[in-house]
Design an enzyme around this catalytic site. Structure first.
Site, mmCIF file in Angstrom:
data_model
loop_
_atom_site.group_PDB
_atom_site.id
_atom_site.type_symbol
_atom_site.label_atom_id
_atom_site.label_comp_id
_atom_site.label_asym_id
_atom_site.label_seq_id
_atom_site.Cartn_x
_atom_site.Cartn_y
_atom_site.Cartn_z
ATOM 1 N N LYS A 48 -33.984 27.670 -68.497
ATOM 2 C CA LYS A 48 -35.321 27.372 -67.957
ATOM 3 C C LYS A 48 -35.455 25.973 -67.345
ATOM 4 O O LYS A 48 -36.545 25.406 -67.288
ATOM 5 C CB LYS A 48 -36.431 27.585 -69.005
ATOM 6 N N HIS A 108 -24.963 28.431 -69.372
ATOM 7 C CA HIS A 108 -25.873 27.644 -70.215
ATOM 8 C C HIS A 108 -25.140 27.162 -71.466
ATOM 9 O O HIS A 108 -25.758 26.601 -72.366
ATOM 10 C CB HIS A 108 -27.050 28.504 -70.692
ATOM 11 N N SER A 138 -41.748 27.303 -70.682
ATOM 12 C CA SER A 138 -41.106 28.276 -69.796
ATOM 13 C C SER A 138 -40.269 29.267 -70.614
ATOM 14 O O SER A 138 -40.284 30.482 -70.371
ATOM 15 C CB SER A 138 -40.224 27.526 -68.788
HETATM 16 P P1 A3P Z 1 -41.555 27.976 -65.077
HETATM 17 O O1 A3P Z 1 -41.435 29.053 -66.105
HETATM 18 O O2 A3P Z 1 -42.044 26.669 -65.657
HETATM 19 O O3 A3P Z 1 -42.333 28.371 -63.875
HETATM 20 P P2 A3P Z 1 -34.082 28.963 -64.798
HETATM 21 O O4 A3P Z 1 -33.733 29.398 -63.421
HETATM 22 O O5 A3P Z 1 -33.191 27.882 -65.339
HETATM 23 O O6 A3P Z 1 -34.245 30.120 -65.727
HETATM 24 O O7 A3P Z 1 -35.495 28.226 -64.718
HETATM 25 C C1 A3P Z 1 -36.664 28.943 -64.454
HETATM 26 C C2 A3P Z 1 -37.774 27.952 -64.210
HETATM 27 O O8 A3P Z 1 -37.547 27.307 -62.953
HETATM 28 C C3 A3P Z 1 -39.132 28.632 -64.118
HETATM 29 O O9 A3P Z 1 -40.072 27.649 -64.558
HETATM 30 C C4 A3P Z 1 -39.224 28.886 -62.614
HETATM 31 O O10 A3P Z 1 -40.521 29.110 -62.141
HETATM 32 C C5 A3P Z 1 -38.648 27.563 -62.090
HETATM 33 N N1 A3P Z 1 -38.188 27.651 -60.702
HETATM 34 C C6 A3P Z 1 -37.420 28.604 -60.146
HETATM 35 N N2 A3P Z 1 -37.251 28.354 -58.829
HETATM 36 C C7 A3P Z 1 -37.933 27.225 -58.558
HETATM 37 C C8 A3P Z 1 -38.133 26.449 -57.364
HETATM 38 N N3 A3P Z 1 -37.634 26.829 -56.197
HETATM 39 N N4 A3P Z 1 -38.890 25.340 -57.462
HETATM 40 C C9 A3P Z 1 -39.426 24.960 -58.643
HETATM 41 N N5 A3P Z 1 -39.261 25.631 -59.801
HETATM 42 C C10 A3P Z 1 -38.509 26.759 -59.760
#
Ligand code: A3P
Length: 295
Positions: A48, A108, A138
């Site tokens: 996340k 991860h 998140s």
């Molecule tokens: P939130 O749940 O706070 O919105 P991962 O890819 O490591 O699983 O992380 C997911 C998190 O990154 C989510 O956060 C998601 O919305 C956010 N995320 C994904 N793409 C993004 C982008 N282009 N810009 C900003 N945040 C992004």
């Protein structure tokens, strides 16, 4: 083959002190046969923290900014997930075996569980760290929508588990610290989600330099535009909507949820925040790692 309902909400399995999704724990032994290639690039994050975002940025860089080429497959096929395993679906290891070089690989894993060959062969790593409070919120929503996790319980219960490192992949505190330490001896580009939010172009320039793939400014601007939260949220090749809903249920919470720094404020109570901050100071003592919980 195990039925999809059987893979839901299984308890975590602890390996070398690290709690993991059961199937990912089972993937670790086969991973001993993982063969590294000299031009592999590892994308490492605690869950996340912006993994999908930086994965899309890197694939766009590798494709010279060509968005159409980046539509060739969902992000989890373009950037295979090293420790992924789920009955009936090819594992990360299997996808990687057949993949043409140069490979982008997501993980991860904390260092204790990472295949040693990646360290021995000095594979380049792009690490993204995100502030703990936004990660916790998140992760809580992700536990709800991605049924491969156990039930998260209440937010208060989940936050306690997060602080104790009793969530999948263990302690956020240890993860960000040990990869930071590694960056002193291993080729790791250590980035922060909040810096990427503040100035994506600047952070993409750092990545370009690190991977040795210069691109014209116009192309960089194009990458910034197409890796924005808004664009990635509506792009089926990055928003995980191609995954069956009994594995990821976007009606519960979309994968592309908020995408901001400071969203934790909508969720933490004042008491939770005070308790979290006091515990944080203790766990992060001695580390020169400064996270921004808001911009
Ligand atoms: P939130 O749940 O706070 O919105 P991962 O890819 O490591 O699983 O992380 C997911 C998190 O990154 C989510 O956060 C998601 O919305 C956010 N995320 C994904 N793409 C993004 C982008 N282009 N810009 C900003 N945040 C992004």
């Amino acid at each position: 083959m195990e039925l999809l309902q059987d893979i839901s909400r299984q308890p975590l399995v602890t390996v070398k002190g690290v709690p993991l999704i059961k199937y990912f724990a089972e993937a670790l032994e086969p991973l001993e046969s993982f063969r590294v290639r000299p031009d592999d690039l590892l994308i490492s994050t605690y869950p996340k923290s912006g993994t999908t975002w930086v994965s899309q940025i890197l694939d766009m860089i590798y494709q010279g900014g060509d968005l159409e080429k980046c539509r060739r497959a969902p992000i989890f096929m373009r950037v295979p997930f090293l420790e992924f395993r789920c009955p009936g679906i090819p594992s990360g290891l299997e996808v990687l075996k057949d993949m043409a070089a140069p490979r982008l690989i997501k993980t991860h894993l904390p260092l204790a569980l990472l295949p040693q060959t990646l360290l021995d062969e000095k594979v380049k790593v792009v690490y993204v760290a995100r502030n703990a409070k936004d990660v916790a919120v998140s992760y809580y929503h992700f536990y709800h929508m991605a049924k491969v996790h156990p039930e998260p319980g209440t937010w208060d219960e989940f936050l306690e588990k997060f602080m104790a490192g009793e969530v999948s992949y263990g302690s956020w505190y240890q993860h960000v610290q040990e990869w930071w330490e590694l960056s002193h001896t291993h080729p790791v580009l250590y980035l922060f989600y909040e810096d990427m939010k503040e100035n994506p172009k600047r952070e993409i320039q750092k990545i370009l330099e690190f991977v040795g793939r210069p691109l014209p400014e116009k192309t960089v601007d194009h990458i910034v535009q197409h890796t924005s939260f808004t664009e990635m949220k509506k792009n089926p090749m990055t928003n995980y909507t191609t995954i069956p809903t009994n594995i990821m249920d976007h009606a519960v919470s979309p994968f592309m949820r908020r995408g901001i720094a400071g969203d934790w404020k909508t969720t933490f109570t004042v008491a939770q925040n005070e308790r979290f901050d006091a515990d944080y100071v203790e766990k992060m003592a001695g580390y020169n790692l400064n996270f921004r919980s808001e911009l």
